[in-house]
Design a protein around this motif. Structure first.
Motif, PDB file in Angstrom:
ATOM      1  N   LYS A 294       0.829  -1.197   0.000  1.00 43.02           N
ATOM      2  CA  LYS A 294       0.000   0.000   0.000  1.00 43.02           C
ATOM      3  C   LYS A 294       0.869   1.256   0.000  1.00 43.02           C
ATOM      4  O   LYS A 294       1.830   1.338   0.764  1.00 43.02           O
ATOM      5  CB  LYS A 294      -0.885  -0.005   1.261  1.00 43.02           C
ATOM      6  CG  LYS A 294      -1.966  -1.070   1.205  1.00 43.02           C
ATOM      7  CD  LYS A 294      -3.245  -0.454   0.696  1.00 43.02           C
ATOM      8  CE  LYS A 294      -4.307  -1.473   0.322  1.00 43.02           C
ATOM      9  NZ  LYS A 294      -4.556  -2.508   1.304  1.00 43.02           N
ATOM     10  N   ASN A 295       0.526   2.178  -0.832  1.00 40.78           N
ATOM     11  CA  ASN A 295       1.272   3.432  -0.833  1.00 40.78           C
ATOM     12  C   ASN A 295       0.551   4.470   0.016  1.00 40.78           C
ATOM     13  O   ASN A 295      -0.628   4.725  -0.198  1.00 40.78           O
ATOM     14  CB  ASN A 295       1.434   3.954  -2.252  1.00 40.78           C
ATOM     15  CG  ASN A 295       2.454   3.136  -3.013  1.00 40.78           C
ATOM     16  OD1 ASN A 295       3.460   2.711  -2.446  1.00 40.78           O
ATOM     17  ND2 ASN A 295       2.177   2.878  -4.282  1.00 40.78           N
ATOM     18  N   PRO A 296       1.265   5.022   0.944  1.00 40.73           N
ATOM     19  CA  PRO A 296       0.607   6.002   1.812  1.00 40.73           C
ATOM     20  C   PRO A 296       0.347   7.325   1.100  1.00 40.73           C
ATOM     21  O   PRO A 296       0.974   7.646   0.090  1.00 40.73           O
ATOM     22  CB  PRO A 296       1.607   6.200   2.945  1.00 40.73           C
ATOM     23  CG  PRO A 296       2.907   5.782   2.419  1.00 40.73           C
ATOM     24  CD  PRO A 296       2.663   4.785   1.329  1.00 40.73           C
TER      25      PRO A 296
ATOM     26  N   ALA B 177      -5.775  10.655   5.153  1.00 44.84           N
ATOM     27  CA  ALA B 177      -4.326  10.793   4.983  1.00 44.84           C
ATOM     28  C   ALA B 177      -3.604   9.884   5.976  1.00 44.84           C
ATOM     29  O   ALA B 177      -4.058   9.702   7.099  1.00 44.84           O
ATOM     30  CB  ALA B 177      -3.903  12.241   5.196  1.00 44.84           C
ATOM     31  N   ASP B 178      -2.473   9.310   5.532  1.00 42.55           N
ATOM     32  CA  ASP B 178      -1.708   8.449   6.437  1.00 42.55           C
ATOM     33  C   ASP B 178      -0.767   9.268   7.300  1.00 42.55           C
ATOM     34  O   ASP B 178      -0.304   8.806   8.336  1.00 42.55           O
ATOM     35  CB  ASP B 178      -0.907   7.439   5.625  1.00 42.55           C
ATOM     36  CG  ASP B 178      -1.832   6.526   4.844  1.00 42.55           C
ATOM     37  OD1 ASP B 178      -2.499   5.698   5.479  1.00 42.55           O
ATOM     38  OD2 ASP B 178      -1.914   6.674   3.607  1.00 42.55           O
TER      39      ASP B 178
ATOM     40  N   GLU C 246       6.375   1.865   5.604  1.00 46.14           N
ATOM     41  CA  GLU C 246       6.814   0.649   6.276  1.00 46.14           C
ATOM     42  C   GLU C 246       5.819   0.238   7.355  1.00 46.14           C
ATOM     43  O   GLU C 246       5.370  -0.899   7.414  1.00 46.14           O
ATOM     44  CB  GLU C 246       8.177   0.913   6.906  1.00 46.14           C
ATOM     45  CG  GLU C 246       9.022  -0.321   7.109  1.00 46.14           C
ATOM     46  CD  GLU C 246      10.427   0.085   7.514  1.00 46.14           C
ATOM     47  OE1 GLU C 246      10.776  -0.217   8.658  1.00 46.14           O
ATOM     48  OE2 GLU C 246      11.125   0.736   6.708  1.00 46.14           O
ATOM     49  N   ARG C 247       5.447   1.215   8.170  1.00 48.05           N
ATOM     50  CA  ARG C 247       4.529   0.929   9.270  1.00 48.05           C
ATOM     51  C   ARG C 247       3.165   0.483   8.739  1.00 48.05           C
ATOM     52  O   ARG C 247       2.554  -0.435   9.244  1.00 48.05           O
ATOM     53  CB  ARG C 247       4.380   2.181  10.145  1.00 48.05           C
ATOM     54  CG  ARG C 247       4.543   1.850  11.614  1.00 48.05           C
ATOM     55  CD  ARG C 247       4.578   3.095  12.474  1.00 48.05           C
ATOM     56  NE  ARG C 247       5.833   3.803  12.381  1.00 48.05           N
ATOM     57  CZ  ARG C 247       5.933   5.104  12.112  1.00 48.05           C
ATOM     58  NH1 ARG C 247       4.853   5.807  11.871  1.00 48.05           N
ATOM     59  NH2 ARG C 247       7.104   5.696  12.058  1.00 48.05           N
ATOM     60  N   LYS C 248       2.736   1.162   7.703  1.00 45.32           N
ATOM     61  CA  LYS C 248       1.434   0.854   7.118  1.00 45.32           C
ATOM     62  C   LYS C 248       1.408  -0.581   6.600  1.00 45.32           C
ATOM     63  O   LYS C 248       0.458  -1.322   6.826  1.00 45.32           O
ATOM     64  CB  LYS C 248       1.161   1.824   5.971  1.00 45.32           C
ATOM     65  CG  LYS C 248      -0.246   1.755   5.401  1.00 45.32           C
ATOM     66  CD  LYS C 248      -0.409   2.827   4.324  1.00 45.32           C
ATOM     67  CE  LYS C 248      -1.624   2.557   3.461  1.00 45.32           C
ATOM     68  NZ  LYS C 248      -2.777   3.364   3.798  1.00 45.32           N
ATOM     69  N   ASN C 249       2.479  -0.977   5.944  1.00 44.93           N
ATOM     70  CA  ASN C 249       2.477  -2.318   5.368  1.00 44.93           C
ATOM     71  C   ASN C 249       2.659  -3.411   6.413  1.00 44.93           C
ATOM     72  O   ASN C 249       2.099  -4.486   6.285  1.00 44.93           O
ATOM     73  CB  ASN C 249       3.521  -2.402   4.248  1.00 44.93           C
ATOM     74  CG  ASN C 249       3.030  -1.688   3.001  1.00 44.93           C
ATOM     75  OD1 ASN C 249       1.986  -2.011   2.468  1.00 44.93           O
ATOM     76  ND2 ASN C 249       3.770  -0.679   2.572  1.00 44.93           N
ATOM     77  N   VAL C 250       3.408  -3.099   7.446  1.00 44.22           N
ATOM     78  CA  VAL C 250       3.525  -4.056   8.551  1.00 44.22           C
ATOM     79  C   VAL C 250       2.150  -4.276   9.172  1.00 44.22           C
ATOM     80  O   VAL C 250       1.704  -5.391   9.399  1.00 44.22           O
ATOM     81  CB  VAL C 250       4.521  -3.544   9.625  1.00 44.22           C
ATOM     82  CG1 VAL C 250       4.407  -4.385  10.888  1.00 44.22           C
ATOM     83  CG2 VAL C 250       5.939  -3.580   9.085  1.00 44.22           C
ATOM     84  N   ARG C 251       1.448  -3.152   9.383  1.00 38.91           N
ATOM     85  CA  ARG C 251       0.138  -3.226  10.017  1.00 38.91           C
ATOM     86  C   ARG C 251      -0.850  -4.022   9.161  1.00 38.91           C
ATOM     87  O   ARG C 251      -1.620  -4.814   9.640  1.00 38.91           O
ATOM     88  CB  ARG C 251      -0.394  -1.815  10.263  1.00 38.91           C
ATOM     89  CG  ARG C 251      -1.065  -1.679  11.610  1.00 38.91           C
ATOM     90  CD  ARG C 251      -1.629  -0.283  11.819  1.00 38.91           C
ATOM     91  NE  ARG C 251      -0.635   0.765  11.687  1.00 38.91           N
ATOM     92  CZ  ARG C 251      -0.788   1.835  10.917  1.00 38.91           C
ATOM     93  NH1 ARG C 251      -1.889   1.973  10.178  1.00 38.91           N
ATOM     94  NH2 ARG C 251       0.132   2.774  10.852  1.00 38.91           N
TER      95      ARG C 251
END
Ligand code: SF4
Ligand code: SF4
Ligand code: SF4
Lengths: 139, 336
Positions: free
Chosen positions: A8-10, A63-64, A131-136
């Motif tokens: 996912k792209n933030p 928004a991320d 990074e955080r978004k994709n880990v989550r």
């Protein structure tokens, strides 16, 4: 390849002062330096024009991450606008911290001449949030 | 501290003398058939009550946009009401010149939504009442300042049950001079001491969603908050909370939404906007028809954010609201 697609792209919203950070972003453009597409800039006449309500709206409407960027302390075009920005954003960070979402907000000082610094700041923020978004999302 | 001892009926006499002038008003509490309530007195006091054990609204709410000079007003209110009044002065919403603000020691209050018919309004009985029952509002249990130490003057109660009036400003001196008798040194300790510090507010979005699940977005909480004073609130137009066509466009543009929409938006923005001025009175929660635990959030966030600047809303007339001032050398750790 499949893995890549799933990533996912933030989206990051940046409020940039028209006297410094926004100028730096334009310079970065004319020097053909690249920063992630997911970073969307909104030009403001001074970083202190940013009502924290804008930041909260950006976050809860998808928004991320959000950053507020202005001139280095002491260099404000309006003399002291960014000192107020610092107080307001520091308090907003504290509030986000109380809801365990402090990582979504950043405050940068970038002068009109610092195209490189602008690229560094936004790219680092983008990558960390990505990074955080994709880990989550994997968990 | 030098103060004036108040004997029985003394306060009523003082205020009545003050009210003889047609241009003088007193804002205080009245004992009526249906309990104690807020009242603006003119000419004379009727069924006056020093204390009000029932909380419905914050009295400062009614003083917003009070700019007229020439009418002298004495406020005889709870500490949280006087504190909100002081914040409104700093926000240029009240012209303070002709107002004397007197805060009165507060024993806490019941919610006006609760059963209130057997609650006494006298200090000693009220104390006993709250010792026996657990019905006090949460806002009062964790109140930051229940002592009459804010404003121009204060009414305090000492350990022997005697009432005292103390002055904190020049206007307070003029209030004291209205009271009969000579100032004397109070030697007995006051009954009420400062409040304990509360744990720092910490939460997460999951709990927030749960707590606000039943919120209908009626915005009563905003309307009854004394320090949420903007005439042109950002939530009145279509920019933050679109309705009708604007809502339709938004849904078509960015996907489905739960309705009523914008709970996070509304409460977070409000929480931030009142973060330095919130007095933790719980008027928001009192006004909420859905029983949302608003005080927990608004008081919690505001105390945390005020703490960053060692500020306390309504503590003094002179301390500037932190967002309206700055130091050149501070908060470096907020910069990324
Ligand atoms: S919040 Fe404090 S001052 Fe206000 S009614 Fe409760 S105890 Fe009294
Ligand atoms: S937000 Fe609630 S607790 Fe704070 S001042 Fe307003 S009504 Fe009182
Ligand atoms: S008063 Fe209660 S229901 Fe109405 S908007 Fe506020 S929290 Fe929601």
């Amino acid at each position: 390849m499949l893995q890549d697609k799933a990533e996912k792209n933030p989206e990051i919203i940046g409020f940039a002062c028209s006297y410094c950070t926004f100028k730096a972003s334009e310079m970065a453009g004319s020097l053909r330096m690249k920063y992630p597409e997911g970073v969307k800039l909104i030009q403001v006449p001074c970083s202190s024009r940013v009502d924290p309500a804008f930041v909260i709206k950006a976050i809860f409407e998808g928004a991320d991450g959000v950053f507020v960027a202005g001139c280095h302390p002491g260099d404000c075009h309006f003399i002291k606008g960014n000192y107020f920005t610092r107080r307001k954003i520091a308090a907003l960070k504290e509030m986000f911290d109380a809801f365990s979402m402090k990582d979504k907000l950043r405050l940068f000082w970038v002068s009109a001449a610092e195209a490189r610094r602008f690229i560094d700041k936004v790219t680092t923020m983008y990558n960390e949030i990505k990074e955080r978004k994709n880990v989550r999302e994997k968990n | 501290m030098l103060g004036k001892k108040i004997k029985n009926g003394n306060i009523e006499d003082t205020l009545n003398r003050f009210l003889k002038d047609d241009q003088h008003l007193v804002l205080g509490f009245e004992k009526g058939e249906n309990g104690v309530s807020l009242r603006a007195f003119k000419n004379y006091l009727d069924h006056y009550s020093l204390l009000n054990p029932i909380f419905s609204t914050n009295g400062a709410l009614h003083l917003r946009r009070l700019f007229s000079k020439g009418t002298k007003i004495i406020l005889m209110l709870r500490p949280c009401e006087i504190r909100a009044y002081i914040e409104l002065i700093k926000l240029n919403q009240i012209e303070r010149e002709d107002i004397i603000a007197v805060s009165i020691d507060c024993f806490g209050a019941l919610s006006s939504k609760d059963k209130t018919d057997d609650i006494p309004a006298e200090a000693d009985q009220l104390r006993e009442y709250f010792k026996k029952t657990d019905t006090m509002r949460w806002a009062c249990k964790v109140c930051r300042e229940r002592r009459g130490v804010v404003g121009d003057a204060g009414i305090r109660i000492d350990r022997d049950g005697l009432f005292w009036a103390f002055s904190y400003t020049e206007k307070g001196d003029s209030f004291l001079s209205l009271i009969e008798g000579e100032p004397e040194e109070s030697r007995t300790e006051m009954l009420m001491s400062g409040s304990e510090k509360q744990d720092q507010f910490q939460n997460d979005m999951k709990t927030f969603s749960k707590d606000f699940a039943k919120c209908t977005m009626c915005m009563n909480c905003r309307d009854m908050c004394p320090v949420c004073y903007c005439i042109d609130c950002v939530f009145n137009g279509d920019e933050y909370l679109p309705k009708g066509d604007a809502l339709l466009n938004k849904i078509l543009r960015s996907g489905p939404v739960q309705l009523p929409q914008g709970k996070e938006l509304f409460h977070f923005i409000r929480m931030y906007h009142v973060s330095q001025t919130c007095v933790g009175c719980g008027a928001c929660e009192e006004a909420c028809p859905q029983g949302i635990p608003l005080t927990k959030y608004f008081k919690g966030i505001s105390e945390r954010l005020q703490g960053m600047f060692s500020y306390m809303s309504g503590r003094s007339f002179d301390e500037s609201i932190p967002y309206l001032t700055f130091l050149e050398d501070e908060l470096k750790n907020a910069e990324d």
